[in-house]
Design a protein around this motif. Sequence first.
Motif, PDB file in Angstrom:
ATOM      1  N   TYR A   1      17.321 -30.142 -39.953  1.00  0.00           N
ATOM      2  CA  TYR A   1      17.007 -29.495 -38.678  1.00  0.00           C
ATOM      3  C   TYR A   1      15.909 -28.430 -38.800  1.00  0.00           C
ATOM      4  CZ  TYR A   1      21.268 -31.751 -37.013  1.00  0.00           C
ATOM      5  OH  TYR A   1      22.223 -32.681 -36.690  1.00  0.00           O
ATOM      6  N   SER A   2      15.044 -28.570 -39.796  1.00  0.00           N
ATOM      7  CA  SER A   2      13.991 -27.561 -39.982  1.00  0.00           C
ATOM      8  C   SER A   2      12.649 -28.013 -39.427  1.00  0.00           C
ATOM      9  CB  SER A   2      13.833 -27.225 -41.479  1.00  0.00           C
ATOM     10  OG  SER A   2      13.317 -28.346 -42.191  1.00  0.00           O
ATOM     11  N   VAL A   3      12.543 -29.268 -38.935  1.00  0.00           N
ATOM     12  CA  VAL A   3      11.263 -29.769 -38.444  1.00  0.00           C
ATOM     13  C   VAL A   3      11.434 -30.422 -37.073  1.00  0.00           C
ATOM     14  CG1 VAL A   3      10.418 -30.187 -40.781  1.00  0.00           C
ATOM     15  CG2 VAL A   3      11.461 -32.058 -39.493  1.00  0.00           C
ATOM     16  N   THR A   4      10.325 -30.447 -36.329  1.00  0.00           N
ATOM     17  CA  THR A   4      10.200 -31.297 -35.147  1.00  0.00           C
ATOM     18  C   THR A   4       9.081 -32.292 -35.439  1.00  0.00           C
ATOM     19  OG1 THR A   4       8.632 -29.785 -34.095  1.00  0.00           O
ATOM     20  CG2 THR A   4      10.972 -29.507 -33.563  1.00  0.00           C
ATOM     21  N   VAL A   5       9.218 -33.504 -34.909  1.00  0.00           N
ATOM     22  CA  VAL A   5       8.247 -34.563 -35.193  1.00  0.00           C
ATOM     23  C   VAL A   5       7.730 -35.122 -33.873  1.00  0.00           C
ATOM     24  CG1 VAL A   5       7.833 -36.759 -36.353  1.00  0.00           C
ATOM     25  CG2 VAL A   5       9.489 -35.143 -37.316  1.00  0.00           C
ATOM     26  N   ASP A   6       6.428 -34.968 -33.632  1.00  0.00           N
ATOM     27  CA  ASP A   6       5.778 -35.565 -32.468  1.00  0.00           C
ATOM     28  C   ASP A   6       5.120 -36.866 -32.904  1.00  0.00           C
ATOM     29  OD1 ASP A   6       6.470 -33.410 -30.804  1.00  0.00           O
ATOM     30  OD2 ASP A   6       4.724 -32.268 -31.490  1.00  0.00           O
ATOM     31  N   ILE A   7       5.363 -37.940 -32.162  1.00  0.00           N
ATOM     32  CA  ILE A   7       4.838 -39.268 -32.500  1.00  0.00           C
ATOM     33  C   ILE A   7       3.833 -39.683 -31.436  1.00  0.00           C
ATOM     34  CG2 ILE A   7       5.418 -41.677 -32.955  1.00  0.00           C
ATOM     35  CD1 ILE A   7       8.231 -40.748 -33.705  1.00  0.00           C
ATOM     36  N   ASN A   8       2.593 -39.886 -31.849  1.00  0.00           N
ATOM     37  CA  ASN A   8       1.535 -40.319 -30.933  1.00  0.00           C
ATOM     38  C   ASN A   8       1.039 -41.695 -31.369  1.00  0.00           C
ATOM     39  OD1 ASN A   8      -0.500 -39.816 -28.764  1.00  0.00           O
ATOM     40  ND2 ASN A   8      -1.901 -39.969 -30.499  1.00  0.00           N
ATOM     41  N   ILE A   9       0.946 -42.624 -30.425  1.00  0.00           N
ATOM     42  CA  ILE A   9       0.515 -43.997 -30.731  1.00  0.00           C
ATOM     43  C   ILE A   9      -0.693 -44.336 -29.864  1.00  0.00           C
ATOM     44  CG2 ILE A   9       1.193 -46.430 -30.768  1.00  0.00           C
ATOM     45  CD1 ILE A   9       4.079 -45.545 -31.071  1.00  0.00           C
ATOM     46  N   ARG A  10      -1.733 -44.861 -30.493  1.00  0.00           N
ATOM     47  CA  ARG A  10      -2.911 -45.320 -29.746  1.00  0.00           C
ATOM     48  C   ARG A  10      -3.326 -46.690 -30.273  1.00  0.00           C
ATOM     49  NH1 ARG A  10      -7.434 -44.580 -32.942  1.00  0.00           N
ATOM     50  NH2 ARG A  10      -7.217 -43.080 -34.657  1.00  0.00           N
ATOM     51  N   GLY A  11      -4.001 -47.451 -29.421  1.00  0.00           N
ATOM     52  CA  GLY A  11      -4.372 -48.810 -29.781  1.00  0.00           C
ATOM     53  C   GLY A  11      -5.549 -48.876 -30.743  1.00  0.00           C
ATOM     54  N   LEU A  12      -5.555 -49.912 -31.586  1.00  0.00           N
ATOM     55  CA  LEU A  12      -6.711 -50.262 -32.414  1.00  0.00           C
ATOM     56  C   LEU A  12      -7.501 -51.327 -31.661  1.00  0.00           C
ATOM     57  CD1 LEU A  12      -5.145 -50.595 -35.982  1.00  0.00           C
ATOM     58  CD2 LEU A  12      -6.838 -48.898 -35.279  1.00  0.00           C
ATOM     59  N   GLU A  13      -8.787 -51.105 -31.445  1.00  0.00           N
ATOM     60  CA  GLU A  13      -9.605 -52.022 -30.657  1.00  0.00           C
ATOM     61  C   GLU A  13     -10.738 -52.604 -31.483  1.00  0.00           C
ATOM     62  OE1 GLU A  13     -11.108 -50.167 -27.180  1.00  0.00           O
ATOM     63  OE2 GLU A  13      -9.188 -49.370 -26.525  1.00  0.00           O
ATOM     64  N   TYR A  49      -5.732 -54.959 -30.994  1.00  0.00           N
ATOM     65  CA  TYR A  49      -5.120 -55.855 -31.965  1.00  0.00           C
ATOM     66  C   TYR A  49      -4.064 -55.162 -32.830  1.00  0.00           C
ATOM     67  CZ  TYR A  49      -8.403 -53.637 -35.206  1.00  0.00           C
ATOM     68  OH  TYR A  49      -9.109 -52.718 -35.948  1.00  0.00           O
ATOM     69  N   GLY A  50      -3.821 -53.874 -32.574  1.00  0.00           N
ATOM     70  CA  GLY A  50      -2.820 -53.144 -33.349  1.00  0.00           C
ATOM     71  C   GLY A  50      -2.712 -51.732 -32.822  1.00  0.00           C
ATOM     72  N   ASN A  51      -2.094 -50.873 -33.582  1.00  0.00           N
ATOM     73  CA  ASN A  51      -1.994 -49.480 -33.162  1.00  0.00           C
ATOM     74  C   ASN A  51      -1.999 -48.537 -34.350  1.00  0.00           C
ATOM     75  OD1 ASN A  51       0.835 -48.985 -34.064  1.00  0.00           O
ATOM     76  ND2 ASN A  51       1.346 -50.437 -32.452  1.00  0.00           N
ATOM     77  N   THR A  52      -2.380 -47.316 -34.059  1.00  0.00           N
ATOM     78  CA  THR A  52      -2.358 -46.238 -35.039  1.00  0.00           C
ATOM     79  C   THR A  52      -1.263 -45.248 -34.642  1.00  0.00           C
ATOM     80  OG1 THR A  52      -4.719 -46.424 -35.502  1.00  0.00           O
ATOM     81  CG2 THR A  52      -3.658 -44.363 -36.096  1.00  0.00           C
ATOM     82  N   VAL A  53      -0.425 -44.903 -35.598  1.00  0.00           N
ATOM     83  CA  VAL A  53       0.668 -43.961 -35.359  1.00  0.00           C
ATOM     84  C   VAL A  53       0.319 -42.642 -36.043  1.00  0.00           C
ATOM     85  CG1 VAL A  53       3.116 -43.491 -35.668  1.00  0.00           C
ATOM     86  CG2 VAL A  53       2.342 -45.838 -35.287  1.00  0.00           C
ATOM     87  N   THR A  54       0.369 -41.567 -35.280  1.00  0.00           N
ATOM     88  CA  THR A  54       0.128 -40.234 -35.827  1.00  0.00           C
ATOM     89  C   THR A  54       1.395 -39.395 -35.676  1.00  0.00           C
ATOM     90  OG1 THR A  54      -2.224 -40.341 -35.239  1.00  0.00           O
ATOM     91  CG2 THR A  54      -1.312 -38.166 -35.726  1.00  0.00           C
ATOM     92  N   LEU A  55       1.871 -38.886 -36.790  1.00  0.00           N
ATOM     93  CA  LEU A  55       3.051 -38.015 -36.786  1.00  0.00           C
ATOM     94  C   LEU A  55       2.602 -36.580 -37.023  1.00  0.00           C
ATOM     95  CD1 LEU A  55       5.547 -40.033 -39.050  1.00  0.00           C
ATOM     96  CD2 LEU A  55       5.170 -40.243 -36.593  1.00  0.00           C
ATOM     97  N   THR A  56       2.958 -35.705 -36.101  1.00  0.00           N
ATOM     98  CA  THR A  56       2.703 -34.276 -36.285  1.00  0.00           C
ATOM     99  C   THR A  56       4.036 -33.599 -36.601  1.00  0.00           C
ATOM    100  OG1 THR A  56       0.843 -34.348 -34.740  1.00  0.00           O
ATOM    101  CG2 THR A  56       1.766 -32.188 -35.258  1.00  0.00           C
ATOM    102  N   VAL A  57       4.155 -33.131 -37.823  1.00  0.00           N
ATOM    103  CA  VAL A  57       5.399 -32.535 -38.302  1.00  0.00           C
ATOM    104  C   VAL A  57       5.242 -31.022 -38.282  1.00  0.00           C
ATOM    105  CG1 VAL A  57       7.060 -32.425 -40.201  1.00  0.00           C
ATOM    106  CG2 VAL A  57       5.787 -34.546 -39.776  1.00  0.00           C
ATOM    107  N   THR A  58       6.039 -30.360 -37.478  1.00  0.00           N
ATOM    108  CA  THR A  58       6.015 -28.900 -37.396  1.00  0.00           C
ATOM    109  C   THR A  58       7.349 -28.372 -37.924  1.00  0.00           C
ATOM    110  OG1 THR A  58       4.604 -29.004 -35.446  1.00  0.00           O
ATOM    111  CG2 THR A  58       5.712 -26.912 -35.879  1.00  0.00           C
TER     112      THR A  58
END
Length: 241
Positions: free
Chosen positions: A13-25, A32-41
């Motif tokens: 319980y020491s972190v929060t995780v934001d997940i952002n997904i955008r398409g690969l073009e 044709y796919g996607n990129t996942v970005t995790l922001t760990v605070t």
Amino acid sequence: MIFTYNGYSHDEYSVTVDINIRGLENPTGYVYGNTVTLTVTGILQADSLSELLTKQVALQNAYKVQNGNVSWMSGSTTVYAITSDDTLYGVRVVTPPTFAQGAAPGELVNRRRYTITLEAAYTYAAATGSEESPYVLDYESNLSFTGTGGPTFGHLPTITGKFQKQQLTETSVVTCQQSGRRIGLNFTPSPDPPFEHLADFEKLDRRVIRYGAPRRINNTAVEYPVFWDYTFERNQAFPIL
């Protein structure tokens, strides 16, 4: 809730995780796919500064390694996970532990706030290797013609005055150039063959096929280019089809 990267587990319980997904073009805009970005605070906590700095070093060392597996667990339930080998180019530590709140109350006394950014990419299906496939990331084909088959002339030098223009031949050859390129995702594509209506006129000794060095992301080869150039010659204009 426990977040783990490459075997390193953050405190529960020491972190929060934001997940952002955008398409690969590809260049046509096809996704044709996607990129996942995790922001760990998160926040490190300890009873003394020396213990806090020890935990900070352990955190920094864990994220010096690229391509680690990611898991975010709530008890025995997986909230989110990334297996590096299942991604397009592994898991990138885009931003290693960053400590941007050094002047906040309690910082470097018994707590240390940090932010980390991770990235991974996925394709939606296996590459098929056809030019209609979205996994051909870029494709270009060109056809150019030099000459019309008409008369040729030259300019002859004279002792005095201007060079004299003189017709050299009644007709001339026409040259055609077919060139192009194709870039494959995770495979080396084949060059286009000579156009069927031009193939009989190809100067085979001038055919050029070139395979470029693959483009690498996160030290992984992912894009493979091939280039081609065919020369055709005829004693009159080429057929259009």
